[in-house]
Design a protein around this motif. Structure first.
Motif, PDB file in Angstrom:
ATOM      1  N   MET A   1       0.840  -1.208   0.000  1.00 14.37           N
ATOM      2  CA  MET A   1       0.000   0.000   0.000  1.00 14.37           C
ATOM      3  C   MET A   1       0.876   1.261   0.000  1.00 14.37           C
ATOM      4  O   MET A   1       0.751   2.136  -0.844  1.00 14.37           O
ATOM      5  CB  MET A   1      -0.896  -0.024   1.248  1.00 14.37           C
ATOM      6  CG  MET A   1      -1.788   1.202   1.416  1.00 14.37           C
ATOM      7  SD  MET A   1      -3.045   1.359   0.096  1.00 14.37           S
ATOM      8  CE  MET A   1      -3.711   2.961   0.465  1.00 14.37           C
ATOM      9  N   GLY A   2       1.817   1.293   0.945  1.00 14.61           N
ATOM     10  CA  GLY A   2       2.694   2.454   1.052  1.00 14.61           C
ATOM     11  C   GLY A   2       3.496   2.670  -0.216  1.00 14.61           C
ATOM     12  O   GLY A   2       3.591   3.784  -0.723  1.00 14.61           O
ATOM     13  N   PHE A   3       4.027   1.554  -0.761  1.00 12.61           N
ATOM     14  CA  PHE A   3       4.843   1.688  -1.962  1.00 12.61           C
ATOM     15  C   PHE A   3       4.020   2.101  -3.172  1.00 12.61           C
ATOM     16  O   PHE A   3       4.497   2.803  -4.046  1.00 12.61           O
ATOM     17  CB  PHE A   3       5.578   0.377  -2.244  1.00 12.61           C
ATOM     18  CG  PHE A   3       6.861   0.259  -1.475  1.00 12.61           C
ATOM     19  CD1 PHE A   3       7.922   1.104  -1.773  1.00 12.61           C
ATOM     20  CD2 PHE A   3       7.001  -0.666  -0.457  1.00 12.61           C
ATOM     21  CE1 PHE A   3       9.112   1.021  -1.060  1.00 12.61           C
ATOM     22  CE2 PHE A   3       8.182  -0.747   0.265  1.00 12.61           C
ATOM     23  CZ  PHE A   3       9.238   0.093  -0.038  1.00 12.61           C
ATOM     24  N   LEU A   5       1.575   4.188  -3.153  1.00 17.39           N
ATOM     25  CA  LEU A   5       1.406   5.645  -3.111  1.00 17.39           C
ATOM     26  C   LEU A   5       2.699   6.355  -3.514  1.00 17.39           C
ATOM     27  O   LEU A   5       2.687   7.424  -4.102  1.00 17.39           O
ATOM     28  CB  LEU A   5       1.016   6.081  -1.694  1.00 17.39           C
ATOM     29  CG  LEU A   5      -0.375   5.687  -1.229  1.00 17.39           C
ATOM     30  CD1 LEU A   5      -0.537   5.980   0.259  1.00 17.39           C
ATOM     31  CD2 LEU A   5      -1.428   6.465  -2.014  1.00 17.39           C
ATOM     32  N   LEU A   6       3.809   5.715  -3.157  1.00 13.57           N
ATOM     33  CA  LEU A   6       5.105   6.342  -3.414  1.00 13.57           C
ATOM     34  C   LEU A   6       5.517   6.171  -4.869  1.00 13.57           C
ATOM     35  O   LEU A   6       6.240   7.006  -5.428  1.00 13.57           O
ATOM     36  CB  LEU A   6       6.144   5.693  -2.483  1.00 13.57           C
ATOM     37  CG  LEU A   6       7.521   6.318  -2.419  1.00 13.57           C
ATOM     38  CD1 LEU A   6       7.418   7.748  -1.947  1.00 13.57           C
ATOM     39  CD2 LEU A   6       8.408   5.518  -1.478  1.00 13.57           C
ATOM     40  N   PRO A   8       4.385   6.548  -8.060  1.00 12.41           N
ATOM     41  CA  PRO A   8       4.416   7.516  -9.168  1.00 12.41           C
ATOM     42  C   PRO A   8       5.546   8.539  -9.033  1.00 12.41           C
ATOM     43  O   PRO A   8       6.320   8.732  -9.974  1.00 12.41           O
ATOM     44  CB  PRO A   8       3.053   8.218  -9.067  1.00 12.41           C
ATOM     45  CG  PRO A   8       2.197   7.332  -8.257  1.00 12.41           C
ATOM     46  CD  PRO A   8       3.089   6.541  -7.369  1.00 12.41           C
ATOM     47  N   LEU A  10       8.259   8.359  -7.194  1.00 11.65           N
ATOM     48  CA  LEU A  10       9.575   7.720  -7.234  1.00 11.65           C
ATOM     49  C   LEU A  10       9.948   7.340  -8.666  1.00 11.65           C
ATOM     50  O   LEU A  10      11.102   7.528  -9.081  1.00 11.65           O
ATOM     51  CB  LEU A  10       9.561   6.483  -6.325  1.00 11.65           C
ATOM     52  CG  LEU A  10      10.931   5.939  -5.906  1.00 11.65           C
ATOM     53  CD1 LEU A  10      11.737   7.020  -5.214  1.00 11.65           C
ATOM     54  CD2 LEU A  10      10.778   4.731  -5.000  1.00 11.65           C
TER      55      LEU A  10
ATOM     56  N   PRO B  82       0.554  11.828  -2.620  1.00 11.80           N
ATOM     57  CA  PRO B  82       0.603  10.415  -2.215  1.00 11.80           C
ATOM     58  C   PRO B  82       1.974  10.002  -1.704  1.00 11.80           C
ATOM     59  O   PRO B  82       2.063   9.218  -0.744  1.00 11.80           O
ATOM     60  CB  PRO B  82       0.258   9.662  -3.507  1.00 11.80           C
ATOM     61  CG  PRO B  82       0.274  10.636  -4.594  1.00 11.80           C
ATOM     62  CD  PRO B  82       0.169  11.996  -4.013  1.00 11.80           C
ATOM     63  N   ALA B  83       3.042  10.538  -2.297  1.00 13.00           N
ATOM     64  CA  ALA B  83       4.381  10.145  -1.860  1.00 13.00           C
ATOM     65  C   ALA B  83       4.632  10.582  -0.419  1.00 13.00           C
ATOM     66  O   ALA B  83       5.162   9.810   0.383  1.00 13.00           O
ATOM     67  CB  ALA B  83       5.430  10.740  -2.794  1.00 13.00           C
ATOM     68  N   ALA B  86       2.724   8.356   1.889  1.00 13.34           N
ATOM     69  CA  ALA B  86       3.371   7.056   2.052  1.00 13.34           C
ATOM     70  C   ALA B  86       4.543   7.159   3.016  1.00 13.34           C
ATOM     71  O   ALA B  86       4.731   6.299   3.880  1.00 13.34           O
ATOM     72  CB  ALA B  86       3.863   6.549   0.693  1.00 13.34           C
ATOM     73  N   TYR B  90       3.353   5.295   6.537  1.00 16.98           N
ATOM     74  CA  TYR B  90       3.734   3.882   6.534  1.00 16.98           C
ATOM     75  C   TYR B  90       5.203   3.768   6.885  1.00 16.98           C
ATOM     76  O   TYR B  90       6.006   4.575   6.464  1.00 16.98           O
ATOM     77  CB  TYR B  90       3.496   3.261   5.155  1.00 16.98           C
ATOM     78  CG  TYR B  90       2.059   3.303   4.720  1.00 16.98           C
ATOM     79  CD1 TYR B  90       1.199   2.250   5.006  1.00 16.98           C
ATOM     80  CD2 TYR B  90       1.562   4.405   4.026  1.00 16.98           C
ATOM     81  CE1 TYR B  90      -0.135   2.304   4.619  1.00 16.98           C
ATOM     82  CE2 TYR B  90       0.229   4.463   3.635  1.00 16.98           C
ATOM     83  CZ  TYR B  90      -0.613   3.410   3.938  1.00 16.98           C
ATOM     84  OH  TYR B  90      -1.923   3.457   3.555  1.00 16.98           O
ATOM     85  N   LEU B  92       7.966   2.436   5.807  1.00 16.62           N
ATOM     86  CA  LEU B  92       8.492   1.776   4.620  1.00 16.62           C
ATOM     87  C   LEU B  92       9.938   1.370   4.849  1.00 16.62           C
ATOM     88  O   LEU B  92      10.724   2.152   5.375  1.00 16.62           O
ATOM     89  CB  LEU B  92       8.446   2.719   3.418  1.00 16.62           C
ATOM     90  CG  LEU B  92       7.070   3.136   2.917  1.00 16.62           C
ATOM     91  CD1 LEU B  92       7.213   4.071   1.744  1.00 16.62           C
ATOM     92  CD2 LEU B  92       6.262   1.916   2.532  1.00 16.62           C
ATOM     93  N   MET B 102      15.042  11.520  -3.083  1.00 21.25           N
ATOM     94  CA  MET B 102      14.086  12.462  -3.667  1.00 21.25           C
ATOM     95  C   MET B 102      14.462  13.919  -3.388  1.00 21.25           C
ATOM     96  O   MET B 102      14.019  14.817  -4.082  1.00 21.25           O
ATOM     97  CB  MET B 102      12.676  12.161  -3.165  1.00 21.25           C
ATOM     98  CG  MET B 102      12.254  10.753  -3.535  1.00 21.25           C
ATOM     99  SD  MET B 102      10.536  10.413  -3.238  1.00 21.25           S
ATOM    100  CE  MET B 102       9.800  11.003  -4.723  1.00 21.25           C
TER     101      MET B 102
END
Lengths: 296, 267
Positions: A1-3, A5-6, A8, A10, B82-83, B86, B90, B92, B102
């Motif tokens: 889920m987290g990835f 969102l990330l 696009p 990234l 969204p990034a 995230a 989360y 990650l 980034m």
């Protein structure tokens, strides 16, 4: 889920930063032959940057035994100019940050916004404004002549390394205030009170508490200024003149005028590596990691 | 304490005068009735502003820059929301290095970014340079700024509000639109405004990546070489400075309103 969102953002960053930089690295190992690129692997471009010669090129009394000494000389010059500008920036920004952190009560936001606005306004225009200030027909010259203090315009104001350093310092000084301010603001005030109770004077408190505790922010600020200014292109072009060119000007020249993109790539890559190595050495020498660990 | 007039206060005022002084000469000389930016001032005039609007190529450049800036600010914010979500919501694996990667465009000299994009566009992909390639380059440098603003904002409010919404039966999507997004709104707006300003004012990347059409800074740069064009350039510069200053003030004021963050780094 987290990835998910990330992904696009990234992906865009990988496609538009990582791949282009890799392409730049590849190109630096190729060579230019006429209008075409010869895609066979070669170290020729890098060799050209350090190829020795028996005839020294003397620059500021230092002999360079190189066939094509321009990149090395410009690199050293850029590093020195950026270093001087960075020292000036920190020297000017620190008291300002101290002022906002310790002296301003209530409307800190006002001062912060006041310091932020110049950073967001056009870099090109801020640099250009120095051309108006220092120029042959500029504000200082015409002002002094109007007041009758000089008879002819002072020619040494513009188009030299000093003008570049002043302009760089002016463009970045407001930006450096913020990280220093943050590290000053985070200092636990009770430490200062304790020191005062135990009999430290104002200067002792500053040297023994405030300065060491604000060091991480100050170092971060100096790197945020130093790293981008080494490769700056706008300032040397607008106010540097022939004597004030920096390494960024050479990159532009090689890519857009001399049409030697492979050599230009090699210069860019070498520049980034030199900066990265110098910054890493600096951080290692002063024990930045430990300093930050101690802070938190 | 507030009223104490000491060395530090004088220094602060001198500092502000130093950073604003040179820039304020631009509006001053743009209203001066002379072709040269010199003292003594010759008299007040608005004619440089009037002449500016008649200048077709300048107006075309303004339009190009506006188009690019709007697209860039929308896209970089849309990617950064969204990034940032995230990275703040989360745990990650590798989150730290990802953030570091980034943020790289903030410390790479923009000329290196410009030539790297130029190389891949021309030598590897064989795409024609145009306003679109400029926009692509601008998105790259705007994402780190948008993420900084948004991540600070998302870390600034209580995640239990989102948990409460989930407990009360909202789906993840509904929670996002009804709780997270409204709370993150100030961050989103300032990210949009800052992205717009960065793109609108950016010169180096636009200079390398533009095709036949000019953006405003590129046009401005081409005019700086002609002394007789100086008054028009000053008038245009003045308008750009005022516009950016107003947008920055709005962005900063919106960002500071609402949920107060205890983190002094969130300024």
């Amino acid at each position: 889920m987290g990835f998910g969102l990330l992904a696009p953002a990234l992906t865009i960053m990988v496609l538009m930063l990582l791949l282009p930089v890799m392409a730049l690295v590849m190109l630096s190992f190729w060579s230019q032959s006429g209008f075409d690129i010869d895609r066979s692997f070669t170290l020729e471009n890098y060799w050209k940057l350090i190829e020795p010669s028996d005839e020294p090129t003397v620059w500021f009394g230092i002999p360079f035994y190189l066939k094509y000494p321009i990149p090395v000389i410009l690199m050293i010059k850029s590093l020195v100019m950026s270093l001087v500008a960075t020292i000036a920036v920190i020297g000017l920004a620190y008291p300002m940050a101290y002022f906002v952190a310790f002296r301003v009560r209530g409307n800190k936001a006002f001062w912060i916004i006041l310091l932020t606005i110049p950073f967001w306004t056009s870099y090109l225009l801020r640099v250009f404004s120095w051309k108006i200030v220092l120029g042959f027909n500029g504000a200082i010259n015409s002002g002094l002549m109007y007041l009758g203090l000089i008879d002819a315009p002072l020619e040494f104001l513009l188009y030299n390394p000093t003008a570049v350093i002043i302009t760089l310092a002016h463009s970045w000084v407001a930006f450096a205030v913020l990280p220093i301010y943050v590290s000053l603001e985070k200092i636990d005030r009770s430490l200062l009170e304790a020191a005062a109770d135990l009999g430290d004077s104002r200067w002792q408190r500053f040297w023994r508490i405030t300065l060491p505790l604000s060091a991480p922010g100050t170092i971060a600020a100096s790197l945020l200024v130093f790293i981008p200014t080494v490769g700056d292109y706008v300032t040397p072009t607008l106010v540097g003149g022939p004597g004030g060119t920096m390494i960024g000007s050479l990159v532009q020249l090689l890519f857009l005028r001399q049409d030697n993109a492979p050599l230009g790539s090699a210069v860019s890559i070498a520049m980034m590596l030199v900066i990265a190595v110098l910054v890493a050495l600096l951080l290692w020498a002063i024990g930045y990691r430990k300093m930050r660990a101690r802070r938190s | 304490m507030w009223k104490r007039l000491d060395g530090l206060w004088i220094y602060a005022v001198a500092f502000i005068a130093f950073i604003y002084g040179p820039v304020l000469l631009m509006p001053l000389f743009s209203l001066n009735d002379s072709t040269f930016a010199t003292f003594p001032l010759a008299g007040f005039t608005l004619r440089h502003y009037g002449e500016m609007f008649q200048n077709q190529s300048m107006m075309a450049a303004v339009l190009n820059s506006l188009k690019i800036a709007v697209i860039v600010s929308l896209l970089s914010t849309a990617l950064a929301v969204p990034a940032s979500l995230a990275l703040t919501r989360y745990k990650l694996p590798g989150g730290g290095p990802i953030v570091g990667f980034m943020m790289l465009p903030l410390v790479i000299p923009s000329i290196v970014i410009a030539v790297a994009l130029l190389v891949i566009i021309l030598k590897f992909l064989g795409i024609q340079l145009s306003l679109w390639t400029v926009a692509a380059g601008h998105i790259l440098i705007c994402i780190p700024f948008s993420m900084t603003v948004l991540m600070a904002r998302l870390e600034g409010f209580d995640p239990s509000l989102e948990e409460a919404s989930r407990d009360l039966g909202c789906s993840g999507w509904t929670t996002f639109w009804r709780v997270t997004f409204p709370l993150a709104m100030p961050g989103v707006i300032s990210s949009l405004l800052l992205g717009f300003i960065i793109s609108f004012d950016e010169f180096v990347i636009a200079f390398f990546l533009t095709g036949t059409e000019n953006t405003l800074p590129v046009y401005l740069y081409s005019q700086l070489r002609f002394p007789n064009k100086l008054p028009g350039t000053l008038a245009l510069g003045t308008l750009i400075l005022c516009g950016s200053a107003i947008l920055v003030i709005i962005a900063e004021v919106i960002r500071k309103r609402g949920v107060q963050s205890g983190n002094p780094g969130d300024i």
